[in-house]
Design a protein around this motif. Sequence first.
Motif, short mmCIF file in Angstrom:
data_model
loop_
_atom_site.label_atom_id
_atom_site.label_comp_id
_atom_site.label_asym_id
_atom_site.label_seq_id
_atom_site.Cartn_x
_atom_site.Cartn_y
_atom_site.Cartn_z
N SER A 36 0.82 -1.20 0.00
CA SER A 36 0.00 0.00 0.00
C SER A 36 0.85 1.25 0.00
CB SER A 36 -0.90 0.01 1.24
OG SER A 36 -1.69 1.17 1.31
N PRO A 85 0.30 5.25 1.29
CA PRO A 85 -0.65 6.00 2.12
C PRO A 85 -1.48 7.00 1.30
CG PRO A 85 1.51 5.93 3.15
CD PRO A 85 1.68 5.39 1.76
N THR A 126 -5.39 9.26 1.95
CA THR A 126 -6.65 9.50 2.67
C THR A 126 -7.82 9.16 1.75
OG1 THR A 126 -5.60 11.30 3.89
CG2 THR A 126 -8.01 11.28 3.84
N SER A 166 -5.65 5.20 4.58
CA SER A 166 -4.39 4.94 5.31
C SER A 166 -4.61 4.22 6.64
CB SER A 166 -3.65 6.26 5.55
OG SER A 166 -3.32 6.88 4.33
N HIS A 196 -2.29 1.40 8.73
CA HIS A 196 -1.87 1.59 10.12
C HIS A 196 -2.34 0.44 11.00
CE1 HIS A 196 -2.09 6.18 9.13
NE2 HIS A 196 -1.06 5.60 8.58
N GLN A 216 4.80 -0.52 3.06
CA GLN A 216 4.49 0.84 2.63
C GLN A 216 5.39 1.16 1.45
OE1 GLN A 216 4.02 3.94 5.62
NE2 GLN A 216 4.99 5.43 4.26
#
Length: 470
Positions: free
Chosen positions: A277, A279, A281, A284, A288, A302
């Motif tokens: 992935s 990050p 919005t 995200s 996490h 990441q």
Amino acid sequence: MSVVDDIAPAELRLTPKEVRSVDRVVIRFAGDSGDGMQLTGDRFTSETASFGNDLSTLPNFPAEIRAPAGTLPGVSSFQLHFADHDILTPGDAPNVLVAMNPAALKANIADVPRGAEIIVNTDEFTKRPMAKVGYESNPLEDGSLEAYNVHPVPLTTLTIEALKEFGLSRKEAERSKNMFALGLLSWMYHRPTEGTEAFLRAKFAKKPQIAEANVAAYRAGWNFGETTEDFAVSYEVAPASQAFPTGTYRNISGNLALSYGLIAASQQADLPLYLGSYPITPASDILHELSRHKNFGVRTFQAEDEIAGIGAALGAAFGGSLAVTTTSGPGVALKSETIGLAVSLELPLLIVDIQRGGPSTGLPTKTEQADLLQAMYGRNGEAPVPIVAPRTPADCFDAAMDAARIALTYRTPVFLLSDGYLANGSEPWRIPELDQLPDLRVQFASGPNHELADGTEVFWPYKRDPQTLA
């Protein structure tokens, strides 16, 4: 007694209080991005969930990054709908608006129906903050709010007064005004208090003075509601015992439910979970959360960009993992070539798209549900992909399980379409029993599966199932 003492007992009330029973309430907390409205709403939600009400929430973040304080673009809000029966949405028109400044009032007043309760922080209604949002006169004094039940409360002043014994600076004390507001609303709707006090002490465990200051502000807000003459009525919303089947429940957000669903799917499939992935919005949170669960064999990567993220996930799928990549609409556009490759390779891969506004890179905190056509057709050539879409935050768990089932059964990429409202919203979730979860185990080929005309046995990776043609 002082406003920072324990919750006021009934015999110390200054005025008799009327308690009204209602079946549902919609509350909206609104203020600047730094006013703690999301934390306030989250704590009210947690206590409401523990009380047993059905609920649905709608956090609303400004699209701009830290817009100037007191401006309309910088207003952040949190809406909560709770009831004594089954509800399906976070509601439209709030019965109660808590406005921490003039910008919050102006940005939200159009949604508030006549006769609703409005609690305003009068300390912020000075000439400059009002002029900043276009108020030519004070709306608390010019009669423009006559259609509403307005409760003017000097939240900042009362909070500073309640915390003067802690030796905090004015700026530090002001930060607790959201806890004062939370205490007031907790009194108005008879919410439990123990959980919030325990939360504050745990959150600020390394700063015990700050922890106790926030607890004191919370108690001061409760006691203010209990003793002031301006709040003569409090409300009761009974638990929604008949709305829920018997079981163990917890409050859960969409992204958290989706994360748990992916972990459960990997356990039920007996495959390691791999997340590749980048990050973005509002996706995200899944990265996490999954990074915290290495004890379940979860591996998170990441990547340096969206293309690398899905490329790594596709490699993990080739190696036998339950592979996932998470993104939003702009990332899906970058991942399209690799999704097509996964289709042609017939590899199970979950593409989780937590949708946001567009086109192009779009707006990080503006929610849309506009990626369906991209998910269906956003690849070159014929590359059909199944699509699963959850309907509520809690349903994200089941949607993740179902998407994994389809991907593993039919060896295909699967889109999981959620959105910002589901991702950040929350509701009660019945924790399933392990024996209720489906068996997702797959049989890997261990030898030849096809015989040629000359009798030679070979392995055909794309051999079709005569029944399903898959």
